[in-house]
Design a protein around this motif. Structure first.
Motif, PDB file in Angstrom:
ATOM      1  N   LEU A 152       0.381 -13.981  -3.631  1.00  0.00           N
ATOM      2  CA  LEU A 152       0.345 -12.531  -3.500  1.00  0.00           C
ATOM      3  C   LEU A 152       0.030 -11.868  -4.835  1.00  0.00           C
ATOM      4  N   ASP A 153      -0.530 -10.686  -4.758  1.00  0.00           N
ATOM      5  CA  ASP A 153      -0.688  -9.836  -5.926  1.00  0.00           C
ATOM      6  C   ASP A 153       0.697  -9.688  -6.599  1.00  0.00           C
ATOM      7  N   PRO A 154       0.758  -9.683  -7.931  1.00  0.00           N
ATOM      8  CA  PRO A 154       2.067  -9.543  -8.604  1.00  0.00           C
ATOM      9  C   PRO A 154       2.881  -8.347  -8.121  1.00  0.00           C
ATOM     10  N   LEU A 155       2.206  -7.254  -7.775  1.00  0.00           N
ATOM     11  CA  LEU A 155       2.920  -6.077  -7.297  1.00  0.00           C
ATOM     12  C   LEU A 155       3.450  -6.260  -5.882  1.00  0.00           C
ATOM     13  N   TYR A 156       3.027  -7.312  -5.201  1.00  0.00           N
ATOM     14  CA  TYR A 156       3.495  -7.600  -3.843  1.00  0.00           C
ATOM     15  C   TYR A 156       4.667  -8.583  -3.821  1.00  0.00           C
ATOM     16  N   GLU A 157       4.843  -9.347  -4.890  1.00  0.00           N
ATOM     17  CA  GLU A 157       5.864 -10.397  -4.888  1.00  0.00           C
ATOM     18  C   GLU A 157       7.273  -9.832  -4.673  1.00  0.00           C
ATOM     19  N   LYS A 158       7.609  -8.793  -5.401  1.00  0.00           N
ATOM     20  CA  LYS A 158       8.957  -8.222  -5.290  1.00  0.00           C
ATOM     21  C   LYS A 158       9.206  -7.642  -3.906  1.00  0.00           C
ATOM     22  N   PRO A 159       8.322  -6.772  -3.365  1.00  0.00           N
ATOM     23  CA  PRO A 159       8.601  -6.248  -2.019  1.00  0.00           C
ATOM     24  C   PRO A 159       8.608  -7.333  -0.946  1.00  0.00           C
ATOM     25  N   TRP A 160       7.832  -8.407  -1.142  1.00  0.00           N
ATOM     26  CA  TRP A 160       7.875  -9.490  -0.159  1.00  0.00           C
ATOM     27  C   TRP A 160       9.250 -10.155  -0.166  1.00  0.00           C
ATOM     28  N   GLN A 161       9.795 -10.437  -1.324  1.00  0.00           N
ATOM     29  CA  GLN A 161      11.123 -11.040  -1.377  1.00  0.00           C
ATOM     30  C   GLN A 161      12.169 -10.101  -0.787  1.00  0.00           C
ATOM     31  N   GLN A 162      12.009  -8.801  -1.026  1.00  0.00           N
ATOM     32  CA  GLN A 162      12.933  -7.829  -0.440  1.00  0.00           C
ATOM     33  C   GLN A 162      12.791  -7.804   1.086  1.00  0.00           C
ATOM     34  N   PRO A 198       5.865  -0.561   7.747  1.00  0.00           N
ATOM     35  CA  PRO A 198       6.107  -0.507   6.299  1.00  0.00           C
ATOM     36  C   PRO A 198       7.264  -1.406   5.875  1.00  0.00           C
ATOM     37  N   GLY A 199       7.031  -2.161   4.808  1.00  0.00           N
ATOM     38  CA  GLY A 199       8.098  -2.891   4.152  1.00  0.00           C
ATOM     39  C   GLY A 199       8.532  -2.121   2.924  1.00  0.00           C
ATOM     40  N   PRO A 200       9.256  -2.756   2.029  1.00  0.00           N
ATOM     41  CA  PRO A 200       9.645  -2.082   0.780  1.00  0.00           C
ATOM     42  C   PRO A 200       8.408  -1.684  -0.021  1.00  0.00           C
ATOM     43  N   ALA A 201       8.458  -0.527  -0.659  1.00  0.00           N
ATOM     44  CA  ALA A 201       7.314  -0.044  -1.421  1.00  0.00           C
ATOM     45  C   ALA A 201       7.131  -0.855  -2.701  1.00  0.00           C
ATOM     46  N   ARG A 202       5.880  -0.879  -3.193  1.00  0.00           N
ATOM     47  CA  ARG A 202       5.593  -1.501  -4.482  1.00  0.00           C
ATOM     48  C   ARG A 202       6.218  -0.664  -5.600  1.00  0.00           C
ATOM     49  N   ASP A 203       6.335  -1.268  -6.776  1.00  0.00           N
ATOM     50  CA  ASP A 203       6.906  -0.547  -7.912  1.00  0.00           C
ATOM     51  C   ASP A 203       6.053   0.639  -8.331  1.00  0.00           C
ATOM     52  N   ASP A 204       4.734   0.606  -8.016  1.00  0.00           N
ATOM     53  CA  ASP A 204       3.869   1.727  -8.384  1.00  0.00           C
ATOM     54  C   ASP A 204       3.811   2.793  -7.298  1.00  0.00           C
ATOM     55  N   GLY A 205       4.612   2.643  -6.234  1.00  0.00           N
ATOM     56  CA  GLY A 205       4.676   3.660  -5.185  1.00  0.00           C
ATOM     57  C   GLY A 205       3.741   3.441  -4.023  1.00  0.00           C
ATOM     58  N   LEU A 206       2.792   2.520  -4.139  1.00  0.00           N
ATOM     59  CA  LEU A 206       1.908   2.237  -3.014  1.00  0.00           C
ATOM     60  C   LEU A 206       2.670   1.469  -1.940  1.00  0.00           C
ATOM     61  N   PRO A 207       2.265   1.629  -0.678  1.00  0.00           N
ATOM     62  CA  PRO A 207       2.999   0.962   0.402  1.00  0.00           C
ATOM     63  C   PRO A 207       2.724  -0.534   0.431  1.00  0.00           C
ATOM     64  N   PHE A 208       3.664  -1.238   1.020  1.00  0.00           N
ATOM     65  CA  PHE A 208       3.538  -2.672   1.261  1.00  0.00           C
ATOM     66  C   PHE A 208       3.835  -2.909   2.737  1.00  0.00           C
ATOM     67  N   GLY A 209       2.860  -3.441   3.470  1.00  0.00           N
ATOM     68  CA  GLY A 209       3.027  -3.620   4.905  1.00  0.00           C
ATOM     69  C   GLY A 209       3.378  -5.044   5.265  1.00  0.00           C
ATOM     70  N   VAL A 210       4.273  -5.195   6.227  1.00  0.00           N
ATOM     71  CA  VAL A 210       4.607  -6.507   6.771  1.00  0.00           C
ATOM     72  C   VAL A 210       4.274  -6.500   8.258  1.00  0.00           C
ATOM     73  N   GLN A 211       4.247  -7.688   8.854  1.00  0.00           N
ATOM     74  CA  GLN A 211       3.966  -7.798  10.277  1.00  0.00           C
ATOM     75  C   GLN A 211       4.845  -8.867  10.898  1.00  0.00           C
ATOM     76  N   LEU A 212       5.188  -8.649  12.153  1.00  0.00           N
ATOM     77  CA  LEU A 212       5.878  -9.641  12.969  1.00  0.00           C
ATOM     78  C   LEU A 212       4.900 -10.128  14.026  1.00  0.00           C
ATOM     79  N   ILE A 213       4.801 -11.440  14.184  1.00  0.00           N
ATOM     80  CA  ILE A 213       3.816 -12.073  15.054  1.00  0.00           C
ATOM     81  C   ILE A 213       4.544 -12.968  16.042  1.00  0.00           C
ATOM     82  N   ALA A 214       4.058 -12.996  17.279  1.00  0.00           N
ATOM     83  CA  ALA A 214       4.652 -13.850  18.317  1.00  0.00           C
ATOM     84  C   ALA A 214       3.562 -14.218  19.314  1.00  0.00           C
TER      85      ALA A 214
END
Length: 523
Positions: free
Chosen positions: A206-216, A351-367
């Motif tokens: 992931l992009d470095p700015l995505y790593e933290k919100p992904w773990q969250q 929407p998942g947790p926002a990036r540190d720069d304020g841009l959104p971070f999206g997650v998805q659930l798949i089934a």
């Protein structure tokens, strides 16, 4: 557009925008190509349903030309950017639909999602995007991109509004050859207890700015249920097939005749789709065979989890980055989305947790297909929105299959179409014998011996078949096979395929191979 009075109904007064590859009567459907300037004669099937339910169509929205792209920049009408940043892309191909919702111009918007085009723009604009199971929402009146995979999607600022629209959109359309009736399946996994959410068992680059919100996001998932690591390798490989396999030829079939006019066609769209003209029938079948193998390899995942959690994308590119490498950047954006329609899955982005720069971070659930309500409900709980009581799972019968109804075998579709789901693998008790039956379709027959033996039993799959489908399914079974009680190696009793004595020819005993697949491999 002129003001329209809303009809009474569950969507009364809600405004909607339509991606400009979806027909709205009296308005041209350009698909991002100004040459397509003839007004549509009637509404798309799904648009009619939404209007009849009280929604009001406010207008059409920009898109990547012919719905080919995940960036939102491949349009003669100009590029869209995220509402959070003038420098970052909105995502495509349903770029304008996402922007219209995120800016508050409309309550919800329709897009299409073949490779991720209803989820990527939702993620880049802080929205909810529901990508239905294939065929659950009609595509009649939608300009095809890749017709066998295309899905109409809905985006909104909340799960609640997106779900309201989704409920209306779902309907069987006899005029759409890809429309299908799907039973609503509340859980992807058999059994009861806490929800189980799968997460990748590997780093995701992931992009470095995505790593933290992904773990969250993973930590948030742990508050909803049990989180388990799973192998997503087959899914990632399937994602690569979308633009390297025969589905490019399907895009060429849909609009290849439009690509010759250099002045009107986006050069990146032309460069991608024209490759489809050179693909052969053998290329197509090679692609289908590889996809079938990857689908088989991914099947165990869905016996372990109720839903798979993934980021929607690895990164959020800028307009400058896309201009410098339009194909490479786009390819990276589809890594976690391209496989969903290929593997017949459903998804919801939010929407998942926002990036540190304020841009959104999206997650998805798949089934798997048919589990739309389950993942939408899980997304609602995640987002802190009102929960909806899902229907209790229909009563099921555990059915053991050993031959042509195994997953991936010729008659497996007879189970799947009746809403059956794979529960687990098992073996029969040791005193069963397996015989090769005569007939045009090779099949095995299981017969229990009269005296105890020390055999290891025969490999079977246990499927959960809705009880209401049992009689209809039993009627498809030809002698000498029948349904009857079958004992497993652990002592459990289930219903299974058994063979009457007249089919048990000792000269055709194949028990020693241990399984039908072992027999097929040897043959």
């Amino acid at each position: 557009m002129d003001a329209v009075e809303a009809k009474p109904g569950p969507l009364h007064g809600l405004t909607m925008a339509l991606k400009d590859n979806i027909d709205l009567a009296g308005v041209p459907t350009t698909a991002g190509d100004p040459r397509n300037d003839r007004p549509a004669e009637k509404n798309a099937f799904v648009v009619d349903r939404l209007i009849e339910a009280g929604a009001v169509a406010s207008g059409k929205t920009n898109l990547d030309q012919y719905a080919t792209g995940l960036v939102g920049t491949r349009s003669p009408y100009g590029a869209c950017h995220s509402v959070f940043s003038d420098e970052h892309i909105s995502g495509g191909s349903s770029s304008g639909s996402a922007v219209a919702v995120a800016t508050g111009e409309v309550d919800f918007a329709l897009g299409t999602d073949t490779a991720g085009s209803g989820r990527v723009p939702a993620a880049f604009n802080g929205l909810v995007g529901i990508k239905p199971s294939r065929g659950l929402v009609s595509t009649s009146g939608v300009v095809p991109a890749c017709r066998s995979l295309d899905c109409v999607t809905v985006m909104a600022r909340s799960v609640s509004v997106a779900r309201q629209a989704f409920d209306v959109m779902v309907a069987f359309d006899p005029d759409d050859p890809y429309s299908r009736r799907l039973s609503s399946l509340p859980r992807a996994r058999s059994g009861s207890g806490a929800v189980v959410i799968g997460v990748p068992d590997r780093p995701l680059d992931l992009d470095p700015l995505y790593e933290k919100p992904w773990q969250q996001a993973v930590e948030q998932a742990q508050k909803l249920g049990t989180v388990v690591p799973v192998d997503i390798g087959p899914l990632l490989e399937a994602a690569d097939l979308l633009y390297s396999g025969p589905w490019l030829a399907e895009r060429w079939l849909a609009f290849g005749d439009k690509l010759d006019d250099v002045g009107e066609v986006d050069p990146t769209v032309r460069a991608i789709v024209r490759k489809g003209a050179a693909l052969t029938a053998s290329d197509a079948f090679a692609g289908f065979d590889r996809l079938a193998a990857l689908a088989r390899a991914s099947e165990p995942l869905w016996t372990e989890v109720d839903a798979l959690l993934l980021p929607v994308t690895e990164t959020h590119p800028t307009l400058t980055e896309v201009a410098a490498d339009p194909i490479g950047v786009n390819s990276r954006l589809g890594r976690f989305t391209n496989m969903v329609n290929l593997l017949d899955l459903c998804a919801v982005a939010f929407p998942g947790p926002a990036r540190d720069d304020g841009l959104p971070f999206g997650v998805q659930l798949i089934a798997p297909a048919g589990h739309d309500e389950a993942v939408i409900e899980l997304a609602a709980v995640w987002c802190g929105e009102p929960s909806r009581a899902l229907p209790e799972p229909a009563a099921v019968v555990q059915l053991a299959v050993a031959g042509a109804h195994l997953s991936g075998q010729p008659l497996n579709d007879q189970l799947v179409r009746r809403g059956a789901t794979l529960a687990r693998g098992a073996r029969t008790a040791g005193d069963y014998r397996m015989f090769l039956l005569e007939g045009s379709l090779p099949r095995p027959g299981l017969t229990r011996t009269l005296e105890p033996t020390s055999g290891r039993g025969v490999e079977v799959e246990i499927w959960n078949l809705p009880s209401a489908e049992l009689a209809g399914f039993a009627a498809t079974i030809a002698p000498p096979l029948a349904l009857g009680p079958l004992e497993l190696s652990d002592g459990d009793q289930v219903l299974g395929f058994v063979c009457t004595a007249d089919g048990a020819d000792p000269g055709r005993d194949i028990t020693d191979l241990g399984s039908w697949r072992a027999f097929l491999d040897r043959a």
